[in-house]
Design a protein around this motif. Sequence first.
Motif, PDB file in Angstrom:
ATOM      1  N   ARG A 192      51.773  95.932  15.037  1.00 22.32           N
ATOM      2  CA  ARG A 192      51.058  95.760  16.301  1.00 22.32           C
ATOM      3  C   ARG A 192      49.978  96.806  16.443  1.00 22.32           C
ATOM      4  O   ARG A 192      50.197  97.998  16.213  1.00 22.32           O
ATOM      5  N   TYR A 193      48.779  96.343  16.824  1.00 28.23           N
ATOM      6  CA  TYR A 193      47.678  97.253  17.124  1.00 28.23           C
ATOM      7  C   TYR A 193      47.556  97.388  18.638  1.00 28.23           C
ATOM      8  O   TYR A 193      47.573  96.391  19.363  1.00 28.23           O
ATOM      9  N   LYS A 194      47.411  98.626  19.098  1.00 21.67           N
ATOM     10  CA  LYS A 194      47.219  98.877  20.531  1.00 21.67           C
ATOM     11  C   LYS A 194      46.007  99.772  20.719  1.00 21.67           C
ATOM     12  O   LYS A 194      45.765 100.674  19.919  1.00 21.67           O
ATOM     13  N   PRO A 195      45.249  99.556  21.780  1.00 26.50           N
ATOM     14  CA  PRO A 195      45.403  98.519  22.807  1.00 26.50           C
ATOM     15  C   PRO A 195      44.973  97.150  22.284  1.00 26.50           C
ATOM     16  O   PRO A 195      44.307  97.055  21.246  1.00 26.50           O
ATOM     17  N   SER A 196      45.377  96.108  22.981  1.00 23.39           N
ATOM     18  CA  SER A 196      45.032  94.748  22.568  1.00 23.39           C
ATOM     19  C   SER A 196      43.516  94.570  22.553  1.00 23.39           C
ATOM     20  O   SER A 196      42.798  95.127  23.385  1.00 23.39           O
ATOM     21  N   LEU A 197      43.048  93.760  21.605  1.00 24.67           N
ATOM     22  CA  LEU A 197      41.618  93.537  21.449  1.00 24.67           C
ATOM     23  C   LEU A 197      41.151  92.226  22.064  1.00 24.67           C
ATOM     24  O   LEU A 197      39.942  91.982  22.150  1.00 24.67           O
TER      25      LEU A 197
END
Length: 583
Positions: free
Chosen positions: A408-413
């Motif tokens: 998971r990459y944060k923050p959402s794009l």
Amino acid sequence: MLCVVSCWHRVESLGALYLSAHTHLLPAVIAPAGRNSYTDGPPLRNEMRLYSFRFGCVLAILSLASISWIISTPSNEGSAAPDLQTLYRRLLAAEEQAGQMGQDFRSIVERLKNMSRAANATNANATNATRTGIIPNLSFLWTETIGLQSKNAGPQMFLQPNIYLYLPHLKLHPDSLLPNVLLGQGRRGVSIVLGIPTVKREKQSYLISTLGSLFYSLTASQQQDLLVIVFVAETDSDYVASIAETIKTNFPKQVQSGLLEVVSPHQHYYPDFTLLRETLGDSKDRVKWRTKQNLDFSFLMLYAHDKGRFYVQLEDDVVAKAGYFNNMKTFATLNDSKQWLFLEFSQLGFIGKMFRTGDLPMITEFFLMFHKDKPVDWLLDHILWVKACNPEKDAQHCTQQKALHKKRYKPSLFQHVGLHSSLPGKVQYLKDEDFGKQTLYQVHSNPAAEVSSSLKHYQQHSLERAYTGKDFFWALTPIKNDYILFNFTQPINITRYLFRSGNVETSADTFYNTTVEVLPSNASARVAASPSYYRESDKGFIIIGAFVDGLAAGDIEESLQPISALRLLVHSDADVWALLSEV
């Protein structure tokens, strides 16, 4: 004896039928290693005819041997002449077996004919487009017969799994897997491919704003390394053409450069949805909606699988965060050496899921295998379970292992903005809490000036607030001769200017046919500079630039300095509001 002759003629006719049917069909599907069965021509055809001839000879010899054995068998009474009744019964049995063999041969011949027609239709329809790189090679979707040479058993053949197993209705229309490419330049070899399926909505369409959001913050180099594919998942040709025309009108440069493609399915791609069973307690409409979504995602993924390194699934009602491309590419590259099935750039449903394009055929086959049973996000989770979970371990262990196959990459794009779902009658208030706040304007320290405009601003989004870096300027629809004026307190030297219209959430609200003009404080400068470099406007202003794709930027010549005022002048009526996000 007459019975023997009759049987021989039947066998002989059957052998001839087999040979005549297979002489022109077998070469289309049986190929030795390293040869393309559809394109290599006469050498392969002669080789297959020889194979068919040998097979026919074997069949004839076996038939003759069987008849010889029947004739040589003594009767129950021990006489030298054969028992005609026993011989007759055996001939009837042989005739019945021959009839069954005939049915089997005819079935094989019919299957080979269908395969040959499918291959010929694929080649005929795709040859020209494939030469230009527009239509991808989807031949791996069709039935493929492979011959293996065994040391002891001779040639062996088997059929690979294919899409016909899961969508048998496609056999009736051999060209139903060819994509209809409406717009595109056949771009390949990019780092990231974005796939956006879109359907006809009863309420509002968000597609144009979604595309505008994706293109808004891209640099020139990023535009060369990206491909955006819009899949219009409808079979109404008029509607599909209207969507393509709308996209082409709004994004002509993106289409021309190859950044943006628009495709649609064949009219016979979808099965008869009225035959679906209601499952999971869902209504008939919802079962149809989720089944079609599975088929839409599968078609789009298969179309995109050979166009880039990574594939990202989006929806037609999202906005992208500024800088999304660089953030995704960097994160994917850093994790490329690790084992993962997908990366997540949003926590909502299937939005922002990134896959390696090499995994797409496997993923789509799983989707197609169970397309009638469950929603697509559930099926993706089932793939994770198959890959990661040990059935002898507990649920906690399974959850831990699944987490290793998704990152998971944060923050959402990406943020979901659509209120009305593509499922008729459904209203959804989905928001990604990890998306955070968008940067809707850029702050700069500008020289002191008195600002004014003939445009009426919306709510608190005034020109004064935009100039001082507190907000963006958002005005109602401009008309011809509307203006924005920056009147400097004292004449100053200005070396460069930049005006950016629209923002990531309202990218369509840009200035069109609008010029940038300056008023030099030195009257002689106006006369001297205008013939060489610029065109004169009214009231002593000189035109030094204009908005192109929502942006106006450039340098100001030394001969025009110092500047008393700067003006934006609208030269034609607009269709949309106008927004300045950077001054």
